[in-house]
Enzyme design. Structure first.
Site, PDB file in Angstrom:
ATOM      1  N   GLU A 103       0.821  -1.216   0.000  1.00 35.70           N
ATOM      2  CA  GLU A 103       0.000   0.000   0.000  1.00 35.70           C
ATOM      3  C   GLU A 103       0.856   1.268   0.000  1.00 35.70           C
ATOM      4  O   GLU A 103       0.368   2.355   0.303  1.00 35.70           O
ATOM      5  CB  GLU A 103      -0.921   0.025   1.230  1.00 35.70           C
ATOM      6  CG  GLU A 103      -1.845  -1.168   1.350  1.00 35.70           C
ATOM      7  CD  GLU A 103      -2.942  -1.205   0.290  1.00 35.70           C
ATOM      8  OE1 GLU A 103      -2.909  -0.366  -0.630  1.00 35.70           O
ATOM      9  OE2 GLU A 103      -3.813  -2.078   0.390  1.00 35.70           O
ATOM     10  N   HIS A 145      -7.006  -3.008   9.982  1.00 39.80           N
ATOM     11  CA  HIS A 145      -8.253  -3.736   9.736  1.00 39.80           C
ATOM     12  C   HIS A 145      -8.943  -4.008  11.066  1.00 39.80           C
ATOM     13  O   HIS A 145      -9.451  -5.103  11.292  1.00 39.80           O
ATOM     14  CB  HIS A 145      -7.955  -5.054   9.006  1.00 39.80           C
ATOM     15  CG  HIS A 145      -7.217  -4.876   7.728  1.00 39.80           C
ATOM     16  ND1 HIS A 145      -6.233  -5.739   7.301  1.00 39.80           N
ATOM     17  CD2 HIS A 145      -7.297  -3.902   6.777  1.00 39.80           C
ATOM     18  CE1 HIS A 145      -5.749  -5.319   6.149  1.00 39.80           C
ATOM     19  NE2 HIS A 145      -6.382  -4.205   5.805  1.00 39.80           N
ATOM     20  N   HIS A 202     -12.651  -3.235   3.159  1.00 37.61           N
ATOM     21  CA  HIS A 202     -11.196  -3.344   3.303  1.00 37.61           C
ATOM     22  C   HIS A 202     -10.760  -3.069   4.742  1.00 37.61           C
ATOM     23  O   HIS A 202     -10.413  -3.981   5.471  1.00 37.61           O
ATOM     24  CB  HIS A 202     -10.512  -2.375   2.326  1.00 37.61           C
ATOM     25  CG  HIS A 202      -9.025  -2.552   2.240  1.00 37.61           C
ATOM     26  ND1 HIS A 202      -8.323  -2.288   1.088  1.00 37.61           N
ATOM     27  CD2 HIS A 202      -8.108  -2.965   3.134  1.00 37.61           C
ATOM     28  CE1 HIS A 202      -7.038  -2.536   1.285  1.00 37.61           C
ATOM     29  NE2 HIS A 202      -6.892  -2.933   2.542  1.00 37.61           N
TER      30      HIS A 202
END
Length: 771
Positions: free
Chosen positions: A91, A112, A174
């Site tokens: 990322e 997350h 996500h």
């Protein structure tokens, strides 16, 4: 240090930013926000278009500083021999886009975590539930459109959302992203997001559709405060100039090496018979030229002024609030004896102290002992002394070889006789030996007295009345010179108690502005002409506004053109820049030179004026004189045996040891080390030096002037307060400075002393907000 980490012995590039990443991961692991290898964390590398980011698919519990990757703002990994060579998070493109879009963001967390991620599956944004949420996270926690992980599509989707100024976002199907102005704030925002997510989910499940938000007006007020903070932090990036790059492996200049070379040179000179000298006039000045000068490399004035301008264009950046409280706690708990005696002093001494140098925030320290490079206060705290009494003790404080010889003179005749003593002549002779332009010398009681005498002498010699000074310069507190004091363009702002007539023939010219100086000289022709132009040769306030290398030569030419005398105020620079003073270093000969401080080696009654013999003739003692040409100067304690002997012995010792050169190299080492620290922390501060005169500007308050009066009035107090607070922080970490912005090094400042000081500055800079 981690003893099990083999990379700890290696100088890891951008260690601080990488360490922040490791610390953030450990914090979030401990709180349960990270699991194993999920998510990613990054921190902007200050002063570079780089950021440090977690490696891909790596266990955060095992992560070391060298495992953290460096990536540029285009999302490309930067080759780094000091790292472990791991691949960065997939990322990293998203992180790069955020840093490019939001200069106020210095840290990013992507996780997350369960409750916020639940909303990612529901694709429900979080509205403004509380003012705390809006104050730190923004108007709402928006949903970022779905795109596959690690793709450019996701990076662009996130970039579009962060432009809103909000600090937390839910990525559809996500996870979440939280950003902050520093690592602690990013972690806080991530934790606040999870707290708000829990509350919102509970509200949704208990009574769907009945969730109430805060009033729009309250939301906008809270968001306005957040945006103000973001703009302030962003300005620290957008208005900054690239720091001076000082490689971590660059050797610092060495005062110890210079001291050893000087000692070897002195030993060799003593073993070699001195050549025959034809006349004293030919010999004068040759020794000071041979010994050299404290300035190894003159500052790039244009670059320094550019950095200072950038500093004052930014919002102030000082200590974190918690750090400031710790600093104040030091004074409250460790300096009680100083506070007690200075509080008592307020009952008998106006303001509680007798000297302006002693005014310090939050209260003055009372010193019991001074020795070499150190001061010890009444509470027994030891400090590295970069004040050096405001500059006179070039040999270091309480220098024994001078003290012992002065004591012998005092035992023989006492400190004062009222009659002539041989050391009056010896002092004048040794000054001329190293400063040949000082053909005659008149001792007085202080730098202020010497400036008064120089101005009076110039008027008597030329028959003209007008005097021009450079705005912002300090030439003592005589009536004539309290004009344009410290802040250029302020004229009589500090002249309380001084009649207008006393300053009616004083003019100021803005620093560096030779065109304005010439215009003032032309204007003064209509008022009978200019008697003298007086300057601090390195610039106002000991070079706080440094002058270009050729500035003094141009002033000399203007004085010759308009028939004015040139006065060098060398109260600070005399002997500190070298035994030839600033005149010797710049190769410019003034008509009159004002000396102080070092001319008595730190002993009292330090002041005097010297110069051309024909000009100095007006200072003749007694009542005789051509048509009353002698001006009135004097002082019962002027030229007393104690002060003159101290000055003579101190100058002899400075010549024997080459103390100015050693002190100058200590200043070089300190300055270069400070520049390295400023670079590593990405601070907007400016460090530069003129030999042993070291400047560390953190607020730029001394650079404000009346050419921008609105900025002066709006920012003066805040910038002055920051300077005082930073000075207090240095003191709490064992360093005494002059008002938190200037330092004087001495021969006593060995490499070990300077390196110790740099370690202390390192700890202070780590306390600055946003670091």
């Amino acid at each position: 240090m981690d003893p099990d980490d083999p990379t700890e012995e290696i100088a890891v590039q951008h260690r601080l930013s990488r360490q922040h990443v490791v610390d953030m991961c450990r914090t979030m692991l401990a709180r349960g926000y990270l699991k194993a290898t999920e998510g990613n964390v990054s921190v902007r590398v200050p002063g570079h278009r780089l950021y440090a980011v977690t490696p891909s698919n790596y266990d955060y519990d095992r992560m070391r500083v060298a495992d953290v990757c460096l990536v540029d703002f285009d999302g490309r990994q930067v080759p780094d021999d000091s790292g472990a060579g791991l691949e960065p998070s997939i990322e990293c493109g998203m992180h790069a886009n955020i840093y490019r879009q939001r200069p106020d963001v210095n840290a990013i967390v992507h996780t997350h975590q369960p409750y916020a991620s639940a909303l990612a599956f529901l694709r429900k944004p979080i509205p403004a539930l509380t003012d705390e949420q809006v104050r730190f996270l923004g108007r709402e926690v928006a949903i970022v459109d779905y795109a596959p992980s690690g793709t450019g599509f996701l990076a662009r989707n996130v970039q579009k959302k962060v432009s809103s100024g909000d600090n937390a976002f839910i990525i559809a199907n996500h996870g979440v992203v939280a950003v902050g102005t520093d690592p602690d704030r990013a972690v806080f925002n991530m934790a606040l997001l999870e707290k708000v997510s829990i509350a919102y989910l509970l509200a949704l499940t208990s009574e769907a559709g009945k969730v109430y938000t805060i009033p729009t007006a309250i939301r906008e007020i809270a968001f306005g405060k957040l945006r103000a903070d973001e703009k302030r932090i962003a300005a620290q990036i957008t208005r900054a100039v690239q720091p001076l790059r000082v490689p971590a492996d660059e050797p610092l200049p060495s005062a110890d090496a210079t001291a050893a070379e000087s000692a070897d040179a002195a030993e060799a000179a003593s073993a070699t018979p001195a050549p025959a000298q034809t006349t004293a006039g030919e010999a004068a000045g040759t020794e000071s030229a041979r010994l050299g000068y404290a300035i190894s490399e003159y500052p790039d004035v244009d670059d320094v002024l550019r950095r200072l301008k950038a500093l004052t264009a930014q919002p102030v950046r000082g200590l974190r609030h918690d750090a400031l409280l710790d600093v104040l706690n030091y004074f409250d708990t460790r300096c009680r004896a100083s506070k007690e005696i200075t509080d008592r002093a307020r009952g008998r001494i106006p303001g509680g102290v007798q000297h302006n140098l002693a005014f310090n925030y939050p209260f003055p320290l009372a010193v019991d002992k001074a020795e070499g490079a150190y001061l010890v206060d009444r509470d027994g705290n030891t400090y590295i002394d970069f004040l050096q009494a405001g500059g006179p003790t070039i040999l270091g404080s309480n220098y024994a070889p001078v003290n012992e010889r002065v004591a012998e003179v005092v035992r023989a005749c006492g400190p004062v006789t009222g009659l002539f003593h041989e050391y009056e002549l010896k002092l004048a002779e040794i000054i001329h030996r190293f400063m040949p332009h000082v053909q005659m010398y008149r001792s007085l009681g202080s730098g202020t007295e010497a400036v008064m005498a120089a101005v009076r002498g110039a008027r008597a010699f030329t028959g003209k009345k007008m005097v021009i000074k450079v705005g912002g310069a300090y030439h003592g507190w005589s009536d004539t010179m309290v004009y344009g004091l410290r802040v250029p363009g302020t004229y009589r702002m500090n002249a309380k108690g001084i009649p207008f007539g006393a300053t009616s023939r004083t003019r100021e010219s803005f620093p560096h502005d030779l065109g304005q100086l010439k215009r003032k000289l032309i204007e003064n022709r209509l008022r009978g002409g200019t008697a003298a132009v007086i300057v601090e040769p390195v610039g106002p306030e000991s070079g706080t506004r440094p002058v270009p290398r050729d500035f003094n030569a141009h002033v000399r030419a203007l004085c010759d053109e308009f028939g004015a005398l040139l006065i060098f105020d060398e109260v600070i620079t005399g002997f500190r820049l070298g035994l030839g003073g600033a005149a010797g270093y710049f190769g410019v000969t003034p008509d009159l030179t004002v000396l102080g401080k070092a001319v008595s080696g730190g002993y009292p009654m330090a002041g005097g004026v010297g110069g051309r013999a024909d000009v100095m003739a007006v200072f003749g003692s007694g009542l005789d004189g051509k048509s009353g040409a002698h001006i009135q100067v004097g002082g019962t304690l002027s030229a007393n045996p104690l002060s003159c002997a101290a000055g003579y012995f101190a100058i002899e010792e400075m010549a024997r040891t080459n103390a100015p050169l050693i002190a100058g190299r200590a200043g070089d080492r300190l300055t270069r080390g400070l520049q390295r620290l400023i670079d590593s922390y990405g601070l907007p501060y400016v460090a530069y030096n003129q030999g042993s005169i070291v400047h560390l500007e953190c607020s730029g308050v001394m650079l404000l002037d009346m050419r921008n009066p609105v900025k002066l009035l709006r920012e003066n107090k805040a910038r002055k307060r920051l300077m005082e607070q930073m000075g207090a922080a240095y003191t709490a970490h064992g360093i005494i400075t002059l008002a938190g912005s200037r330092m004087y090094t001495s021969m006593a400042d060995t490499d070990e002393v300077v390196d110790d000081a740099l370690a202390r500055f390192d700890r202070v800079f780590a306390l600055v907000e946003g670091v």
